[in-house]
Design a protein around this motif. Sequence first.
Motif, PDB file in Angstrom:
ATOM      1  N   ILE A 164       0.830  -1.198   0.000  1.00 20.92           N
ATOM      2  CA  ILE A 164       0.000   0.000   0.000  1.00 20.92           C
ATOM      3  C   ILE A 164       0.868   1.253   0.000  1.00 20.92           C
ATOM      4  O   ILE A 164       0.493   2.289  -0.562  1.00 20.92           O
ATOM      5  CB  ILE A 164      -0.961   0.004   1.214  1.00 20.92           C
ATOM      6  CG1 ILE A 164      -1.939   1.166   1.117  1.00 20.92           C
ATOM      7  CG2 ILE A 164      -0.196   0.045   2.519  1.00 20.92           C
ATOM      8  CD1 ILE A 164      -2.848   1.138  -0.090  1.00 20.92           C
ATOM      9  N   ALA A 165       2.065   1.162   0.600  1.00 23.40           N
ATOM     10  CA  ALA A 165       2.976   2.303   0.588  1.00 23.40           C
ATOM     11  C   ALA A 165       3.482   2.563  -0.825  1.00 23.40           C
ATOM     12  O   ALA A 165       3.651   3.721  -1.233  1.00 23.40           O
ATOM     13  CB  ALA A 165       4.152   2.050   1.529  1.00 23.40           C
ATOM     14  N   ARG A 166       3.724   1.520  -1.570  1.00 22.27           N
ATOM     15  CA  ARG A 166       4.184   1.678  -2.960  1.00 22.27           C
ATOM     16  C   ARG A 166       3.094   2.347  -3.798  1.00 22.27           C
ATOM     17  O   ARG A 166       3.366   3.232  -4.620  1.00 22.27           O
ATOM     18  CB  ARG A 166       4.559   0.323  -3.542  1.00 22.27           C
ATOM     19  CG  ARG A 166       5.708  -0.355  -2.807  1.00 22.27           C
ATOM     20  CD  ARG A 166       6.104  -1.667  -3.463  1.00 22.27           C
ATOM     21  NE  ARG A 166       7.250  -2.240  -2.768  1.00 22.27           N
ATOM     22  CZ  ARG A 166       7.171  -3.132  -1.790  1.00 22.27           C
ATOM     23  NH1 ARG A 166       5.980  -3.574  -1.403  1.00 22.27           N
ATOM     24  NH2 ARG A 166       8.263  -3.590  -1.208  1.00 22.27           N
ATOM     25  N   VAL A 167       1.867   1.910  -3.598  1.00 25.97           N
ATOM     26  CA  VAL A 167       0.748   2.528  -4.313  1.00 25.97           C
ATOM     27  C   VAL A 167       0.632   4.001  -3.939  1.00 25.97           C
ATOM     28  O   VAL A 167       0.453   4.871  -4.802  1.00 25.97           O
ATOM     29  CB  VAL A 167      -0.568   1.785  -3.990  1.00 25.97           C
ATOM     30  CG1 VAL A 167      -1.775   2.536  -4.565  1.00 25.97           C
ATOM     31  CG2 VAL A 167      -0.523   0.370  -4.543  1.00 25.97           C
ATOM     32  N   ALA A 168       0.766   4.297  -2.658  1.00 22.09           N
ATOM     33  CA  ALA A 168       0.598   5.666  -2.185  1.00 22.09           C
ATOM     34  C   ALA A 168       1.709   6.585  -2.690  1.00 22.09           C
ATOM     35  O   ALA A 168       1.447   7.730  -3.065  1.00 22.09           O
ATOM     36  CB  ALA A 168       0.543   5.691  -0.660  1.00 22.09           C
ATOM     37  N   VAL A 169       2.937   6.103  -2.711  1.00 25.34           N
ATOM     38  CA  VAL A 169       4.044   6.929  -3.208  1.00 25.34           C
ATOM     39  C   VAL A 169       3.831   7.260  -4.684  1.00 25.34           C
ATOM     40  O   VAL A 169       3.990   8.406  -5.114  1.00 25.34           O
ATOM     41  CB  VAL A 169       5.392   6.233  -2.987  1.00 25.34           C
ATOM     42  CG1 VAL A 169       6.514   6.958  -3.740  1.00 25.34           C
ATOM     43  CG2 VAL A 169       5.715   6.169  -1.500  1.00 25.34           C
ATOM     44  N   GLY A 170       3.457   6.264  -5.474  1.00 26.00           N
ATOM     45  CA  GLY A 170       3.176   6.520  -6.882  1.00 26.00           C
ATOM     46  C   GLY A 170       2.035   7.493  -7.060  1.00 26.00           C
ATOM     47  O   GLY A 170       2.085   8.399  -7.903  1.00 26.00           O
ATOM     48  N   GLY A 171       0.998   7.334  -6.253  1.00 24.90           N
ATOM     49  CA  GLY A 171      -0.138   8.238  -6.340  1.00 24.90           C
ATOM     50  C   GLY A 171       0.216   9.663  -5.965  1.00 24.90           C
ATOM     51  O   GLY A 171      -0.257  10.615  -6.596  1.00 24.90           O
ATOM     52  N   MET A 172       1.072   9.813  -4.953  1.00 22.67           N
ATOM     53  CA  MET A 172       1.465  11.151  -4.522  1.00 22.67           C
ATOM     54  C   MET A 172       2.217  11.889  -5.629  1.00 22.67           C
ATOM     55  O   MET A 172       1.964  13.074  -5.897  1.00 22.67           O
ATOM     56  CB  MET A 172       2.340  11.052  -3.277  1.00 22.67           C
ATOM     57  CG  MET A 172       2.806  12.380  -2.708  1.00 22.67           C
ATOM     58  SD  MET A 172       3.682  12.186  -1.141  1.00 22.67           S
ATOM     59  CE  MET A 172       5.099  11.209  -1.667  1.00 22.67           C
ATOM     60  N   LEU A 173       3.123  11.192  -6.293  1.00 25.55           N
ATOM     61  CA  LEU A 173       3.901  11.823  -7.363  1.00 25.55           C
ATOM     62  C   LEU A 173       3.026  12.141  -8.575  1.00 25.55           C
ATOM     63  O   LEU A 173       3.160  13.200  -9.197  1.00 25.55           O
ATOM     64  CB  LEU A 173       5.066  10.925  -7.759  1.00 25.55           C
ATOM     65  CG  LEU A 173       6.111  10.674  -6.663  1.00 25.55           C
ATOM     66  CD1 LEU A 173       7.164   9.695  -7.159  1.00 25.55           C
ATOM     67  CD2 LEU A 173       6.752  11.977  -6.221  1.00 25.55           C
ATOM     68  N   LEU A 174       2.107  11.243  -8.904  1.00 20.14           N
ATOM     69  CA  LEU A 174       1.232  11.477 -10.053  1.00 20.14           C
ATOM     70  C   LEU A 174       0.192  12.550  -9.757  1.00 20.14           C
ATOM     71  O   LEU A 174      -0.259  13.254 -10.670  1.00 20.14           O
ATOM     72  CB  LEU A 174       0.541  10.176 -10.457  1.00 20.14           C
ATOM     73  CG  LEU A 174       1.425   9.134 -11.146  1.00 20.14           C
ATOM     74  CD1 LEU A 174       0.650   7.848 -11.389  1.00 20.14           C
ATOM     75  CD2 LEU A 174       1.970   9.679 -12.463  1.00 20.14           C
ATOM     76  N   ALA A 175      -0.198  12.687  -8.491  1.00 16.80           N
ATOM     77  CA  ALA A 175      -1.211  13.684  -8.142  1.00 16.80           C
ATOM     78  C   ALA A 175      -0.743  15.098  -8.430  1.00 16.80           C
ATOM     79  O   ALA A 175      -1.551  15.983  -8.749  1.00 16.80           O
ATOM     80  CB  ALA A 175      -1.587  13.547  -6.667  1.00 16.80           C
ATOM     81  N   ILE A 176       0.554  15.330  -8.334  1.00 15.53           N
ATOM     82  CA  ILE A 176       1.106  16.665  -8.581  1.00 15.53           C
ATOM     83  C   ILE A 176       1.303  16.913 -10.074  1.00 15.53           C
ATOM     84  O   ILE A 176       1.308  18.063 -10.531  1.00 15.53           O
ATOM     85  CB  ILE A 176       2.442  16.827  -7.824  1.00 15.53           C
ATOM     86  CG1 ILE A 176       2.214  16.657  -6.322  1.00 15.53           C
ATOM     87  CG2 ILE A 176       3.098  18.172  -8.111  1.00 15.53           C
ATOM     88  CD1 ILE A 176       3.492  16.601  -5.510  1.00 15.53           C
ATOM     89  N   LEU A 177       1.435  15.848 -10.847  1.00 15.79           N
ATOM     90  CA  LEU A 177       1.804  15.947 -12.251  1.00 15.79           C
ATOM     91  C   LEU A 177       0.918  16.879 -13.075  1.00 15.79           C
ATOM     92  O   LEU A 177       1.435  17.689 -13.860  1.00 15.79           O
ATOM     93  CB  LEU A 177       1.839  14.554 -12.883  1.00 15.79           C
ATOM     94  CG  LEU A 177       2.325  14.464 -14.329  1.00 15.79           C
ATOM     95  CD1 LEU A 177       3.768  14.959 -14.430  1.00 15.79           C
ATOM     96  CD2 LEU A 177       2.212  13.032 -14.841  1.00 15.79           C
ATOM     97  N   PRO A 178      -0.420  16.837 -12.955  1.00 20.00           N
ATOM     98  CA  PRO A 178      -1.237  17.724 -13.803  1.00 20.00           C
ATOM     99  C   PRO A 178      -1.059  19.208 -13.496  1.00 20.00           C
ATOM    100  O   PRO A 178      -1.413  20.051 -14.330  1.00 20.00           O
ATOM    101  CB  PRO A 178      -2.676  17.268 -13.498  1.00 20.00           C
ATOM    102  CG  PRO A 178      -2.549  15.902 -12.923  1.00 20.00           C
ATOM    103  CD  PRO A 178      -1.260  15.917 -12.177  1.00 20.00           C
TER     104      PRO A 178
END
Length: 509
Positions: A320-334
């Motif tokens: 779940i930490a791996r999913v969350a880290v990826g999500g955090m980085l992608l959330a800023i992308l737009p």
Amino acid sequence: MKYPITVTADGYALRRPRIATSLAISDTWRFAVRHWGLLAALAITFVVHAPTLRYFFAGDDFVVLGSIQYLGGKQYLIDTVRMHDIVPNWRPLTAVVYTAEWQAFGLNAAAWRSVNLAVHLSSLAVMYTLVARVTKRPAIGAVAAIIFGVSGAHFDTVTYITALPHVLATFFLLASLLAIVSYAQDGERNAAAYWLSFALFVLAFLTNEGSFVYAPVIVAAYALFSRRWRATPLRLAAHAIPFAALAAGWLAYYEAFPNPQLKFDGYYWGSHVFTNYAVYLSFIAFPAHAIPLTPDATRWAIAGAVAAGSIAIAVRGPNIARVAVGGMLLAILPYAPVSIWTASRYTYTAVAFFAPVAAIASYAVYDRVRNTHSLLRVPATIAALLFVATVTGLYGWQTYAQDARTGRSTDRWQLLVEQLKANYGNVPPGTTIYIVDGPWTNPMEQYTWVPSVARALYGDAAAFDLPRGAYAQDPPNTDHALFLEWTPAGLRPVPAQEVVAPNPTAKAP
């Protein structure tokens, strides 16, 4: 008699409501004992954000309100879908919600803000359920929920009317993740859970078009929590296709058609993307004061620490930490390509992913300390509770302070609405209301905000607030025009010639 009857049928019927009530109370008590962390997170979050419910609409909220009132709900939705509206994005589901809220609440800002807060609290419950399910630790879920609930990083978002796309899309995204993880962990026996995950992802996209970037996060969640695809790799590809198709299709459309509704000046890829990442990564961890436009040395250091810590927990932590880290980085992308401003609402979804990362890391430290020696268990637990309380207090204080500052700025918009309504209950279609020397003369506000206030009140109308000298330099056409002058007592009607005629070089109407 082998089975004696000890109560009559009438007596049992009288006891049944009491039994049902007793069972309901017992079940509620057991739920509260097991999930007290969630209940505390919900209660604290509500208390922190409840003061914002008394604030009025902000200036840019009227762009939406005025459009709906002027165009009518049906035409507003059509224009939104066709990208003919004046809002620089494509969010049709959000437009549907706005239209429904306008029909239900009108200019009752508290009701609009209550909807946003209800969605935010729902996201807390979904996050708690997801994190507690995969970690088997309700405490981790509760800490993640409270961090997300009161984080000062999105101080101006939770009940901000036109931040609804971020709030609502995050709810759909978290629910999509919960559905896909449930599907994977349950052995993929329930296909409805998979399609529910995809449907929720579609809703997130229709709410905020930037949500297409989360397709890899949801696919990664399936890949990490499912075992069946490992024997048949094509199974992973089959599950990824719907999410990948939507994301790739939107990206292809975005790149192929330079629609000004989607691509505006100041949005491009350049070196500012890295500085924006530093701003946002540092701000989600250390949301002190207003969000800066560029990072200073301290924020670069905090951003570096967040990035390094995220990489470490992605490598060594649970799935779940791996999913969350990826999500955090992608959330800023737009939002990282925006070069002309930064906004706290852009961190909202990023915090939803940062919170589990922070909770997992904090719990790992706590767990290691308390298991070092039996004598450390009680002190470690007390220290952990104090740490969570301190972080919650600091985050909540920043959220309250920043919300209060932005909330006070809505007073001037409430004043404008009240003053216009006090002078004109209705105006003829096509009317332009000119305000002289009022407190709404900011050039940005004249572009869409002030005109949209008049639209929200009267439909086919507009308003502008200019200094008296501006009317002398470039007199407006006085046909279908009304003039209001700002005085210590408020706005008062004045004749057009009192504003325009004194200038000897005035143009003929």
